[in-house]
Design an enzyme around this catalytic site. Sequence first.
Site, mmCIF file in Angstrom:
data_model
loop_
_atom_site.group_PDB
_atom_site.id
_atom_site.type_symbol
_atom_site.label_atom_id
_atom_site.label_comp_id
_atom_site.label_asym_id
_atom_site.label_seq_id
_atom_site.Cartn_x
_atom_site.Cartn_y
_atom_site.Cartn_z
ATOM 1 N N TYR A 402 -8.453 -5.161 5.543
ATOM 2 C CA TYR A 402 -8.980 -6.217 6.394
ATOM 3 C C TYR A 402 -10.122 -6.978 5.727
ATOM 4 C CZ TYR A 402 -6.522 -3.766 10.211
ATOM 5 O OH TYR A 402 -5.581 -3.164 11.001
ATOM 6 N N HIS A 463 -2.580 3.586 5.652
ATOM 7 C CA HIS A 463 -2.299 2.329 6.347
ATOM 8 C C HIS A 463 -0.810 2.146 6.630
ATOM 9 C CE1 HIS A 463 -3.962 -2.009 6.879
ATOM 10 N NE2 HIS A 463 -3.077 -1.726 7.784
#
Length: 756
Positions: A402, A463
Amino acid sequence: AQAISAEFASIVDRGLFDTLHFEGMRAEGQDSAPYEAWRAVELMTLEPQGGNVWDTMACRAAPQTCQLLASRPEFYGCQHASAAFVRLRPGGRLKPQFGAAPRLSVHLAIRADPGARMSVGSQTVAWKTGEAIVFDDTFIRQEWHAGVRGERYVLQATFCHPCEESQRHLYAGRVSCPPPPQPVAGGALDAGAAAASAGVAAAATTPGLAAGAADIVAAPFAAAAAWAATLPDLAKCMQIGELCPPDSQHGGPNPLSALNTWNYALNNLKAALRHAGQEVDPALLQAVAQVQAGIQTFLATPALEQYAPIVTTAAQIFEAMLPWLRQQPAAQVRMAAPQAGLVRIPSDGRTPLSAVNFQLANGVAMPAIGFGTWKLEGTDCYNAVRWAMELGIRHIDTAEAYGNEADIGRAIKDSGVPRDELFITTKATSVPLGMADPTYLEALFAGQLQALQTDYVDVYMLHAAGVKGEQLKVIWSGMERILELGRARALGVSNHGVGELEELFTYARHKPLYLQNIFKVYKQGEQISSGSPVGPIQWAQGHGMAVVGYSAINSWPHLMPPLEDPHVMSLALVHGKTPSQVLHRWCLQHGVAVIPKASSRERIRENAMLLDFELSPAEMALLDGLGTLSESTHDAVRPAWVPDVFGLSQTAAVLPAAPSVTPAQQPQVDGSGAASPFAEALRDMQCNRDRAEARSEPFSLGGGGHALDRCQAECARRGPDCNVITFYHSTGFCHFFRSCQEQLPASDGAVIYARI
């Protein structure tokens, strides 16, 4: 391989690589960043001189390579073959893409570099000098170079697909090709006439009204079908192009999302017809079934030339049905409570957010209502996290990918909230996706802790399910070391299916206690349907894992904003709540924590106000059923773990088999909607192509991948010289005949069409 490497080395050493590169090539991957990080030298030309596709400057510089390639029959008999030398430089990254038609891609590594990687589907692979990687070109793929120096060079060859008619003899006995799909064009035969007669004769009773009113809910199938079929983004995808590019990554109009949306509209139409209690013309149901079959075929192997007939027929169905749909009230449907037990969540309006937690298996309490930060950066991220904490939210989610961990760290520090009151989760991205070596895991994690300005995180997770096998074992061992050092209170995974979870559980010393997956009414645990009999959410909860859902209110991978869905809006109206609150409350009552993201204080407040109302079991079942409206096909109710609350299996069961017709029975409709001068005569048959006197010349359009309407238009243009077509629906080949006095059995979805 040695000859190819030698000629390639000569090209590079003489500085010819950039000179030989030119635009207009067929090789994939020109959409790359930064500029010129990816470059190709085309060996085959798009516009051959004298018919020789190998007559290129590159082949003159590498004659042995081109002579070897030209001898391969895999390059001939289709329109999509190509060959090129390709370079990828450090920092280069290709936009995710998939092939325009079924093809077989071969990457022969001439000079590999450790920093270069490629993902194909859910697999991440690395090139090794002298080794070849072979994959189906219809899988979504991406290439990148995460190194700081060193260039990767491959010979990138794209062969005709083994299931092409011209290739099957090369792979006889070694490749299993799928059965030919039903022709989509047939779905448009009489969709308008069939739809016009739908719902004329009213049945005596409306299904489901015998039970008490407590388990009856209003299901606006007709309104939902009309809404989905008329979305502005769907209108942009009537053809693939600038407004609807073939890129399905996380949002925006694209072919895959458009077809998912059409499927939802069609299932709502079927449900509306069933629950209206009216007789329906079987031709309409047949047209719907054929479109849905075409959608499933495309989603399995995205051949872009098959796209237009599918969406054209779908649009024709709804053009005829919209007046009827807009007159229909919501169906009154008796719902049974969900089979899986629901979780009691406070609804008194007085319980503070901090009192509502789900417990990890190690006893750690996880706030059920959190805050997500994907796509929030800089000041926007800092302010949003501060507002969330001021409103009482203590669960913050982020990730290495992110790029906002430092912004979150500043917000946490400036908030003054004690660290032990917070629940912070973050993700390892580059290592599990194969973009960084596993030895860098601890160093990368240390950087994440520093950015977050904390000594530990509450959950550290993978992730996505990227690398496999022994490499994944090494990565998980590194995760376990972080846990044992006290830098994470628990380990978790994100974007994992049942298969990946089962594999990880076989060798993990410290098993993941946390799963974060997509969880929305349309996609209840999986981004892509796996066909598994149990969903990842159910599997995880059954194995003691805490579950967090993301994207409860996002459109992707459809084009449908769930906040505007008539089913959701109807329940929001009943409860006097917003659609967002209804959708997040649905997650919570399934025992799934939520992490909605918002960039304004008011939206953050709205998303957190979930503790002053409750959805009934029947309302929960209705929202669960939207998953079946999203995923079910023409012949199966999906996902398997969601009950068929709307009776879609009963609709599928009465669909008639596709009838065989004679030319006098039914005219075809071409892609423009105009009546075609051809009609279907015989299926699974072909005209005898060995009868020279019966053939129309030229005998074909050259190669496969053609649309039926193009073949019919070409035959019509020839006048009396062409009266019959054999069209192979699974490969797009078409053959032209003056007459067809002798027919032979055929596969590949062969259909004989005769002029009428």
